[in-house]
Write an enzyme that holds these catalytic residues in place. Structure first.
Site, PDB file in Angstrom:
ATOM      1  N   CYS A 176     -16.328   1.872   0.531  1.00 57.37           N
ATOM      2  CA  CYS A 176     -15.104   0.818   0.756  1.00 57.37           C
ATOM      3  C   CYS A 176     -14.581   0.898   2.298  1.00 57.37           C
ATOM      4  O   CYS A 176     -13.975   0.136   2.935  1.00 57.37           O
ATOM      5  CB  CYS A 176     -13.919   1.261  -0.071  1.00 57.37           C
ATOM      6  SG  CYS A 176     -13.480   2.761   0.022  1.00 57.37           S
ATOM      7  N   HIS A 206      -7.366   0.887  -6.628  1.00 57.73           N
ATOM      8  CA  HIS A 206      -7.503   0.018  -5.295  1.00 57.73           C
ATOM      9  C   HIS A 206      -8.137  -1.311  -5.792  1.00 57.73           C
ATOM     10  O   HIS A 206      -9.329  -1.651  -5.627  1.00 57.73           O
ATOM     11  CB  HIS A 206      -8.340   0.561  -4.498  1.00 57.73           C
ATOM     12  CG  HIS A 206      -8.306  -0.011  -2.814  1.00 57.73           C
ATOM     13  ND1 HIS A 206      -7.490  -0.877  -2.717  1.00 57.73           N
ATOM     14  CD2 HIS A 206      -8.880   0.565  -1.773  1.00 57.73           C
ATOM     15  CE1 HIS A 206      -7.714  -1.411  -1.169  1.00 57.73           C
ATOM     16  NE2 HIS A 206      -8.579  -0.258  -0.902  1.00 57.73           N
ATOM     17  N   GLN A 234      -9.918  -3.949  -3.144  1.00 62.24           N
ATOM     18  CA  GLN A 234     -11.228  -3.483  -2.724  1.00 62.24           C
ATOM     19  C   GLN A 234     -12.326  -3.722  -3.637  1.00 62.24           C
ATOM     20  O   GLN A 234     -13.279  -4.272  -3.505  1.00 62.24           O
ATOM     21  CB  GLN A 234     -11.288  -1.993  -2.333  1.00 62.24           C
ATOM     22  CG  GLN A 234     -12.649  -1.334  -1.912  1.00 62.24           C
ATOM     23  CD  GLN A 234     -12.846  -1.952  -0.676  1.00 62.24           C
ATOM     24  OE1 GLN A 234     -12.244  -1.768   0.401  1.00 62.24           O
ATOM     25  NE2 GLN A 234     -13.988  -2.482  -0.644  1.00 62.24           N
ATOM     26  N   ARG A 250     -13.731  -8.576   1.600  1.00 61.72           N
ATOM     27  CA  ARG A 250     -11.980  -8.248   1.198  1.00 61.72           C
ATOM     28  C   ARG A 250     -11.299  -9.522   1.620  1.00 61.72           C
ATOM     29  O   ARG A 250     -10.342  -9.817   0.807  1.00 61.72           O
ATOM     30  CB  ARG A 250     -11.528  -7.071   2.210  1.00 61.72           C
ATOM     31  CG  ARG A 250     -12.082  -5.695   1.866  1.00 61.72           C
ATOM     32  CD  ARG A 250     -11.534  -5.362   0.387  1.00 61.72           C
ATOM     33  NE  ARG A 250     -10.264  -5.333   0.669  1.00 61.72           N
ATOM     34  CZ  ARG A 250      -9.349  -4.125   0.968  1.00 61.72           C
ATOM     35  NH1 ARG A 250      -9.901  -3.180   1.411  1.00 61.72           N
ATOM     36  NH2 ARG A 250      -8.158  -4.284   0.991  1.00 61.72           N
ATOM     37  N   ASP A 272     -17.082   7.329  -1.898  1.00 64.75           N
ATOM     38  CA  ASP A 272     -15.702   7.288  -1.039  1.00 64.75           C
ATOM     39  C   ASP A 272     -15.540   8.693  -0.363  1.00 64.75           C
ATOM     40  O   ASP A 272     -16.219   9.541  -0.605  1.00 64.75           O
ATOM     41  CB  ASP A 272     -14.676   6.627  -1.941  1.00 64.75           C
ATOM     42  CG  ASP A 272     -13.586   6.717  -1.168  1.00 64.75           C
ATOM     43  OD1 ASP A 272     -13.451   6.369  -0.048  1.00 64.75           O
ATOM     44  OD2 ASP A 272     -12.373   6.461  -1.835  1.00 64.75           O
ATOM     45  N   ARG A 293       0.757  -1.106  -0.003  1.00 65.50           N
ATOM     46  CA  ARG A 293      -0.090   0.103  -0.085  1.00 65.50           C
ATOM     47  C   ARG A 293       0.882   1.151   0.082  1.00 65.50           C
ATOM     48  O   ARG A 293       1.645   1.365   0.743  1.00 65.50           O
ATOM     49  CB  ARG A 293      -1.048   0.047   1.316  1.00 65.50           C
ATOM     50  CG  ARG A 293      -1.630   1.122   1.541  1.00 65.50           C
ATOM     51  CD  ARG A 293      -2.832   1.328   2.757  1.00 65.50           C
ATOM     52  NE  ARG A 293      -3.752   0.686   1.782  1.00 65.50           N
ATOM     53  CZ  ARG A 293      -4.846   0.743   2.465  1.00 65.50           C
ATOM     54  NH1 ARG A 293      -5.150   1.572   3.526  1.00 65.50           N
ATOM     55  NH2 ARG A 293      -5.900   0.061   1.873  1.00 65.50           N
TER      56      ARG A 293
HETATM   57  N1  NVA Z   1      -9.812   6.853  -1.250  1.00 66.47           N
HETATM   58  C1  NVA Z   1      -9.417   6.481  -0.155  1.00 66.47           C
HETATM   59  C2  NVA Z   1      -9.516   5.028   0.070  1.00 66.47           C
HETATM   60  C3  NVA Z   1      -9.450   4.310   1.515  1.00 66.47           C
HETATM   61  C4  NVA Z   1      -9.664   2.847   1.438  1.00 66.47           C
HETATM   62  C5  NVA Z   1      -7.876   6.737   0.007  1.00 66.47           C
HETATM   63  O1  NVA Z   1      -7.231   6.440  -0.749  1.00 66.47           O
HETATM   64  O2  NVA Z   1      -7.385   7.195   1.422  1.00 66.47           O
HETATM   65  N1   CP Z   2     -11.022  -0.106   2.530  1.00 71.18           N
HETATM   66  C1   CP Z   2      -9.914  -0.030   2.769  1.00 71.18           C
HETATM   67  O1   CP Z   2      -8.995  -0.446   2.172  1.00 71.18           O
HETATM   68  O2   CP Z   2      -9.736   0.024   4.250  1.00 71.18           O
HETATM   69  P1   CP Z   2      -8.424   0.043   5.137  1.00 71.18           P
HETATM   70  O3   CP Z   2      -7.742   1.535   4.576  1.00 71.18           O
HETATM   71  O4   CP Z   2      -8.698   0.155   6.323  1.00 71.18           O
HETATM   72  O5   CP Z   2      -7.516  -0.910   4.647  1.00 71.18           O
END
Ligand code: NVA
Ligand code: CP
Length: 301
Positions: free
Chosen positions: A259, A129, A132, A287, A219, A102
């Protein structure tokens, strides 16, 4: 399929195969059938951003498959002090059987795949993502019985989630309508891909996007790394909210997905979130199952 870097790389058949395997692993898990498909294997999980779901679902998933998972935070890794990702990839490939990462730039994930010699899984970048959205597609199919012809609507920021939902939705035959403010559209690469589909719509009008939708996604307005823009974004996205009023435009049995984490009162109202909580937490649960499918597909020897 050697890696999961982004959904653009997958064929529709590969996506469906992962969803089918996810369904199967979920069924077996629920019925007490245990597998040790990844026995003796170790997944490294590099986190340059926070996570609740991704970290826990990968770690538990790996354990259920008989393997181990290592949590590697950038606060502790030399990568956080500037060691190149190219070197990190070559070193970690000598110890591990797979890496979930990540991070911010999609390029970093692509570099890991290029320089490493083990499967790389994208656990979220600023661009995409994919894990997800595999879980999201799995959840929609569970609730609606199919994906082909089902109308998806996405309201809000044209971010990593929007990018991956557009690609995943269109590749699996869904109709996709997206409403974002003009300055916050999805990535041009994704819009170029979507241009080829008559079933794609992009607008700044949430009522238009939500019309007859079978499933509505949203989101956060400010993603991880954009905390400094939160105030500007709050103004830019005012009104881009899934709420009971908007749902009057959607299909009568429309489902709502998020998500998570969610900001109630911003991209989704408290009332709508709670009314659709079962669907949203099914999505979170999936997930685990979808990612187990990804790991089995990529890592099973
Ligand atoms: N768009 C959000 C998704 C989190 C799972 C982010 O990147 O923070
Ligand atoms: N939706 C998602 O990726 O959650 P986290 O940021 O908690 O991993």
């Amino acid at each position: 399929m050697n890696h999961l870097l982004k959904l653009l790389d997958l064929t529709p058949e590969e996506i469906i195969e992962l969803l089918n395997l996810g369904d199967q692993l979920k069924y077996e898990q629920k019925h007490g059938i245990r597998h040790h498909l990844l026995e003796g294997q170790t997944l490294g999980m590099i986190f340059q951003k926070a996570s609740t779901r991704t970290r826990v679902s990968f770690e538990v998933g790996m354990s259920q498959l008989g393997g181990d998972a290592l949590f590697l935070s950038n606060r502790d890794l030399q990568i956080g002090r500037g060691e190149p990702v190219q070197d990190t990839a070559r070193v970690l490939s000598r110890y591990l059987d797979g890496i979930m990462i990540r991070t911010f730039a999609q390029q970093e994930v692509d570099d890991l795949a290029e320089y490493g010699s083990i499967p790389i899984i994208n656990g979220l970048t600023d661009f995409s993502h994919p894990c997800q959205v595999l879980a999201d597609l799995m959840t929609v199919r569970e609730h609606k019985g199919r994906l082909d012809g089902v109308k998806m609507c996405y309201i809000g920021d044209g971010n990593n989630m929007a990018n991956s939902l557009i690609v995943g939705g269109l590749k699996t035959g869904m109709k996709v309508s997206v409403a974002t403010p003009d300055d916050y559209r999805p990535d041009p690469v994704v819009l170029e891909f979507a241009k080829g589909y008559g079933s794609f719509r992009l607008t700044d009008n949430i009522l238009e996007a939500a019309a007859d939708a079978d499933v509505l996604f949203t989101d956060v307005w400010a993603s991880m790394g954009q905390e400094g823009e939160a105030e500007i974004r709050r103004k830019a996205f005012a009104g881009y909210q899934i709420n009971e009023e908007l749902l009057k435009n959607a299909a009568p049995d429309a489902m709502v997905q998020h998500c998570l984490p969610a900001h109630r009162g911003e991209e989704i109202s408290e009332e709508t979130f709670e009314k659709h909580a079962d669907e949203i937490f099914d999505e979170a649960e999936n997930r685990l199952h979808a990612q187990k499918a990804v790991m089995v597909k990529l890592m099973k020897k």
